[in-house]
Design an enzyme around this catalytic site. Structure first.
Site, short mmCIF file in Angstrom:
data_model
loop_
_atom_site.label_atom_id
_atom_site.label_comp_id
_atom_site.label_asym_id
_atom_site.label_seq_id
_atom_site.Cartn_x
_atom_site.Cartn_y
_atom_site.Cartn_z
N TYR A 192 7.48 -12.11 22.73
CA TYR A 192 7.66 -13.55 22.54
C TYR A 192 9.05 -13.84 21.98
CZ TYR A 192 2.66 -12.85 22.98
OH TYR A 192 1.43 -12.44 23.43
N LYS A 247 -1.77 -8.36 29.53
CA LYS A 247 -0.91 -9.08 30.48
C LYS A 247 -0.01 -8.13 31.28
CE LYS A 247 -0.97 -13.08 27.41
NZ LYS A 247 -0.21 -13.88 26.42
N TYR A 295 -9.33 -15.15 31.65
CA TYR A 295 -8.24 -14.86 30.70
C TYR A 295 -8.79 -14.43 29.35
CZ TYR A 295 -4.32 -15.77 27.53
OH TYR A 295 -3.36 -15.66 26.57
N VAL A 320 -1.77 -9.97 19.63
CA VAL A 320 -2.07 -10.44 18.28
C VAL A 320 -3.21 -9.67 17.63
CG1 VAL A 320 -1.13 -12.75 18.63
CG2 VAL A 320 -3.56 -12.32 19.12
N SER A 372 -2.82 -9.66 24.22
CA SER A 372 -1.79 -9.92 25.24
C SER A 372 -1.22 -8.67 25.90
CB SER A 372 -0.65 -10.74 24.64
OG SER A 372 -1.06 -12.07 24.42
#
Length: 309
Positions: A243, A67, A191, A261, A64
């Site tokens: 998060y 992103k 993605y 992760v 992630s």
């Protein structure tokens, strides 16, 4: 002020001795195979200093953290109209929650949860087949790091595709609300592949320098984004980058950061440094357990918290 190299070496030594290393992500089979004993750290400062220690030259799946770079690209494509398709608020829920998406009629809470990143990926696909869009993402990261050896780990991408049922559900749900404009399989494929980009801590710290230096790449002098946009990306990293552990990270570390992760974290000390840490073991919120501890020590010793000493 202590010597940065000494601090980085001390942190790597301390983290190497810890027994409480968290648990590796198991829902992506390729990540479940990674040795949790790894720890790496790299710090790239505004004056050109590069301090690395531990396993800083071992490539890992950035997941992630990609992103941050896709958000930067999407803002370059559509500007602030992006915010009509994705919000800017912390989620307070798991990164792959579908319940919140249903309540909010398919509009993701922010660009760093999975649903938000799918919406951002959809924007990057505008006018491009998936292979071209993915090439654009990889070229941007390579340019930011000034390193053409950065690659996509195809085994990780295949592993994500084989087990990505929750992401497929999120994408289909968003498609039903017309938040996604491209075929779901194109969005998911792009993605999965950009999450499977592999980088070392050194490469990641170098790639993040533009966010520490008002949008400018110090190697080339070229502005990747405006100073205002760099500030806003940093703001989203601070409030949403971990998060439902984002508040705890801001409380303890006091720096904008984005986790993955795969165990990596990219953290930014605005005007001072770009920092990458990697330790595959995760905490309950899905963030690197030792990575957060290492950044807390670094920010304290170097007095880099954005909230002051």
């Amino acid at each position: 002020m202590p010597d940065l190299h000494d601090v980085v070496d001390e942190i790597a030594e301390k983290m190497g001795q810890r027994e409480d290393r968290g648990a590796v992500a198991t829902y992506i089979p390729q990540l479940a195979r990674v040795d949790p004993r790894h720890f790496g750290i790299a710090v790239a400062t505004a004056d050109g200093t590069l301090a690395c220690a531990g396993d800083s030259e071992i490539p890992f799946s950035i997941q992630s953290i990609s992103k941050v770079f896709t958000l930067t690209l999407a803002l370059g494509v559509v500007g602030d109209s992006l915010w009509r398709r994705v919000g800017r608020e912390p989620s307070g829920n798991a990164f792959n929650s579908i319940a919140q998406l249903e309540l909010e009629k398919g509009v993701p809470r922010n660009p760093f949860i999975n649903a938000g990143a799918l919406a951002v990926t959809d924007v990057i696909l505008s006018g491009h087949p998936p292979r071209e869009a993915l090439g654009e993402i990889l070229r941007f990261i390579r340019f930011a790091a000034q390193d053409d050896s950065i690659f996509i780990d195809e085994a990780v991408a295949r592993s994500e595709k084989a087990t990505g049922f929750r992401n497929a559900a999120l994408a289909n749900f968003m498609k039903s609300f017309a938040v996604l404009q491209h075929p779901v399989d194109h969005v998911l494929g792009t993605y999965f592949h950009h999450c499977a980009i592999a980088m070392t801590c050194r490469q990641l710290a170098l790639a993040g320098r533009f966010l520490a230096q008002s949008g400018r790449n110090p190697d080339t002098g070229f502005s990747l984004v405006s100073p205002e946009r760099a500030r806003r990306i940093n703001a989203l990293m601070l409030t949403c980058g971990h998060y439902d552990g984002s508040g705890e990270f801001a409380f303890r570390v006091g720096l904008p950061g984005k986790s993955g992760v795969g165990g990596g974290i990219l953290a930014i000390a605005p005007g001072r440094a770009s920092i990458a840490v990697w330790s595959p073991g995760l905490d309950a919120a899905g963030n690197s357990h030792l990575g957060r501890m290492a950044l807390e020590i670094l920010a304290h010793k170097m007095k880099w918290s954005i909230f002051g000493d």
